[in-house]
Write a protein that holds these residues in place. Structure first.
Motif, PDB file in Angstrom:
ATOM      1  N   ILE B  53      45.754  20.780  -3.491  1.00 21.44           N
ATOM      2  CA  ILE B  53      45.281  21.216  -5.132  1.00 21.44           C
ATOM      3  C   ILE B  53      46.898  21.613  -5.736  1.00 21.44           C
ATOM      4  N   LEU B  59      42.097  19.415  -7.900  1.00 19.05           N
ATOM      5  CA  LEU B  59      42.280  18.628  -6.491  1.00 19.05           C
ATOM      6  C   LEU B  59      42.969  17.451  -6.583  1.00 19.05           C
ATOM      7  N   ASP B  65      35.403  18.220  -2.522  1.00 16.81           N
ATOM      8  CA  ASP B  65      35.421  19.363  -3.450  1.00 16.81           C
ATOM      9  C   ASP B  65      34.819  20.592  -2.427  1.00 16.81           C
ATOM     10  N   SER B  68      38.609  24.688  -3.248  1.00 17.52           N
ATOM     11  CA  SER B  68      38.570  25.031  -4.657  1.00 17.52           C
ATOM     12  C   SER B  68      39.802  26.070  -4.501  1.00 17.52           C
TER      13      SER B  68
END
Lengths: 113, 112
Positions: B53, B59, B65, B68
């Motif tokens: 990230i 990302l 996903d 986060s």
């Protein structure tokens, strides 16, 4: 694809100089910023310094005047020199493109007599 | 130097669980351009670090996903949902707002 590869001796004697090369393929070092990072035994990571697309450099003050980062644009390589090493400089050394999206595989350097 | 305080130092997790890692900086990480240069990386055993990230919540390509990132100013969090075996390793937060750039001490994610 951008790839970086470090090379250099794995063993350096105390008080001598550590010299490493980072060879870059897939991207020109005359663009972006390129750095050296080291990971000490355990998990501690330290960003040592970087060289910019123009050749200007910035160094971590913790390394004072011991560090030098240079480059050879004709070979698309940049270099680390760390002088007057001690056992405290034993670490795995990585080269990377700032801000860390591409890294080399790392080279473990031990400082020992 | 900006001190990055990362907690916890280790996490023991079962496959399928969700976990969160905290990273707090000693100064705001908002740069003069308005962007926040706080990143998360994973170092799996025997491999070089891989950025997951960038700039708090973006990302990197190929990162699922299930990962986060949230936060602002000085307080940031990485969340991993439905942990898989390939997620194991040491996670680092890193800031490239203020030079010298600095890293957190790492969080080792291992199987329970």
């Amino acid at each position: 694809e951008v790839q970086l590869q470090e090379s250099g001796p794995g063993l350096v004697k105390p008080s001598q100089s550590l010299s490493l090369t980072c060879s870059v393929t897939g991207y020109s070092i005359t663009s972006n910023y390129w750095g050296w990072i080291r990971k000490f035994p355990g998990n501690k990571m330290e960003w040592m310094g970087y060289i910019s697309y123009s050749g200007s450099t910035s160094y971590n003050p913790s390394l004072k005047s011991r560090i030098s980062i240079t480059r050879d644009t004709s070979k698309n390589q940049f270099f680390l020199q760390l002088n007057s090493v001690t056992t405290e400089d034993t670490a795995t050394y990585y080269c990377a493109r700032r801000p860390g999206d591409y890294w080399g595989q790392g080279v473990m350097v031990t400082v020992s007599s | 130097d900006v001190v990055m305080t990362q907690t916890p130092p280790s996490l023991s997790v079962a496959i399928g669980q969700s976990v969160s890692i905290s990273c707090k900086s000693s100064q705001s990480l908002v740069y003069s351009d308005g962007k926040t240069y706080l990143h998360w990386l994973l170092q799996s055993s025997g491999r070089s670090p891989k950025r997951l990230i960038y700039q708090v919540s973006n990302l990197d390509s190929g990162v699922p996903d299930r990962f986060s990132g949230t936060g602002s100013q000085k307080d940031f969090t990485l969340k991993i949902s439905r942990v898989e075996a390939k997620d194991l390793g040491v996670y680092y937060c890193a800031q490239t707002t203020h030079f010298p750039y600095t890293f957190g001490a790492g969080t080792k994610l291992e199987l329970k």
